[in-house]
Scaffold this active site. Structure first.
Site, short mmCIF file in Angstrom:
data_model
loop_
_atom_site.label_atom_id
_atom_site.label_comp_id
_atom_site.label_asym_id
_atom_site.label_seq_id
_atom_site.Cartn_x
_atom_site.Cartn_y
_atom_site.Cartn_z
CG ASP A 183 -0.22 -0.30 2.58
OD1 ASP A 183 1.04 -0.11 2.57
OD2 ASP A 183 -0.87 -0.39 3.50
CE LYS B 138 1.71 0.92 12.63
NZ LYS B 138 1.28 -0.31 12.27
CG ASP C 287 0.39 2.99 4.69
OD1 ASP C 287 -0.67 2.69 3.86
OD2 ASP C 287 0.80 2.54 5.32
#
Ligand code: GDD
Ligand code: MG
Length: 364
Positions: A110, A163, A219
């Site tokens: 993506d 993250k 993304d």
């Protein structure tokens, strides 16, 4: 050369579009996301591409078979019986990726950018260590994997934090890598994450390097970013004077960055742009205003509708004088009634909407 594209996962953040097609097949700039990647890999001399799939493999196989001919590459499907995460699929494809000792590329399916595969391979060859990941700078690093360097080396990565909850830096993993086959020895055949397990291990051995990306990157795995990525991509086409764009001399083009399939039809007195993609067989009525939006194939926008920051799904229709904005996404075959207002609605496939959606909501 060899490459593996990670095309698994359920693409939940790109719902309702991914209720109809797997994420890599959703059209970005009028072509399936994965088309852009296969094209760029082939242009860089890659001949063997592994598609690591775990979700609806049959529909992926069908779509990808045509690309083998178009780009003269071999595309092998590596099908997981359970999702193997972002590292397990590399091990599953060990026979192909490790068939010789040349390095291979790995891509998240993506990510959109100008894919500097040749430069990446050259940089990787020069430092001679196990892996290189492309990095880019973003303002909101907490959604991504963040890389941290020590001051003693310009490219060796010291730490990789997926993250992060607390700020550790703003240079992030762009989701494109190159590895020596030796990396396969580090990965076990089980569900495992390249970001959580493999990268930290390679970093520890001082074998992971970063390569800075030039130009745009996004993304596009969620609607807001899909729209932002579309703007960046169209701007890059404008910069390159691409013939693919609809010429600004067309009376309906306003502010440029319009990409329209030749089979689409536009009515009278429309104002379209900037940053609009219009797919095959789309029909746009008279006096329509479109900006910063994506109209997927077969969709219809009726007279005097006003559409901004919206993705109109396949075969959906937008009624006359309707107004759509604020990251509204219509799934496949949605009908928005005349004069209806939708503010940030996410509308599931096959719904008919007759009432306003005044605040962002999922309509099922
Ligand atoms: N084959 C397979 N099997 N593929 C998978 C699986 C699986 O079980 N799970 C996820 N994938 C694929 C997805 O299709 C996608 O192409 C890629 O792995 C990454 O998954 P995402 O769900 O898109 O991850 P992300 O966007 O949250 O984070 C990743 O990408 C960021 C860049 O966009 C990470 O790699 C981050 O570190 C990175 O910054
Ligand atoms: Mg992603």
């Amino acid at each position: 050369m060899k490459a593996l594209i990670l095309v698994g996962g359920f693409g939940t953040r790109l719902r309702p579009l991914t209720l109809t097609l797997p994420k890599p097949l959703v059209e970005f700039a009028n072509k399936p996301m994965i088309y852009h990647q296969v094209k760029a890999l082939a242009a860089a001399g890659v001949t063997d591409i592994v598609l690591a799939v775990n979700y609806r493999p049959e529909i992926m196989t069908e779509a990808l078979q045509k690309y083998e001919k178009e780009f003269n590459v071999r595309i092998e499907f590596s099908v997981e019986t359970e999702p193997l995460g972002t590292a397990g699929p590399l091990k599953l494809a060990e026979k192909i990726l490790g068939k010789d000792d040349t390095p291979f590329f790995v891509l998240n399916s993506d990510v959109i950018c100008e894919y500097p595969f040749n430069e990446l391979a050259e940089f990787h060859r020069q430092h001679g260590q196990e892996g290189t990941i492309i990095v880019t700078k973003v303002e909101e690093p907490s959604k991504y994997g963040v890389i941290v360097h020590k001051h003693d080396h310009p490219s060796r990565i010291d730490r990789f934090v997926e993250k992060p909850i607390e700020f550790v830096g703003n240079r992030i993993n762009a989701g494109i890598y190159i590895f020596n086959p030796s990396v396969l020895k580090r990965i076990e055949l089980r569900p495992t994450s390249i970001e959580q397990e493999t990268f930290p291990a390679i970093c520890k051995d001082g074998q992971l390097h970063s390569f800075d990306l030039e130009g745009f990157w996004m993304d596009v795995g969620q609607p807001k970013d899909f729209l932002a990525g579309t703007c960046l991509y169209l701007s890059s086409l404008t910069k390159k004077n691409s013939k693919e764009l609809t010429p600004v001399s067309e009376p309906f083009v306003y502010g440029g960055n319009v990409l329209m399939d030749p089979s689409a039809k536009v009515g009278k007195n429309c104002r379209i742009g900037p940053n609009v993609t219009i797919g095959p067989n789309v029909v746009i009525g008279d006096g329509v205003r479109l900006q910063r939006c994506v109209l997927l194939s077969g969709s219809k926008v009726k007279d005097h509708a006003w559409v901004k920051s919206t993705i109109v799904g396949w075969n959906s229709s937008v009624g006359r004088w309707a107004r759509l904005e604020n990251v509204t996404v219509l799934g496949d075959d949605v009908a928005i009634g005349d004069e209806v207002y939708v503010n940030g609605g996410s509308i599931l496939p096959h719904k008919t909407i007759k009432q306003n959606v005044d605040v962002p909501a999922i309509i099922m």
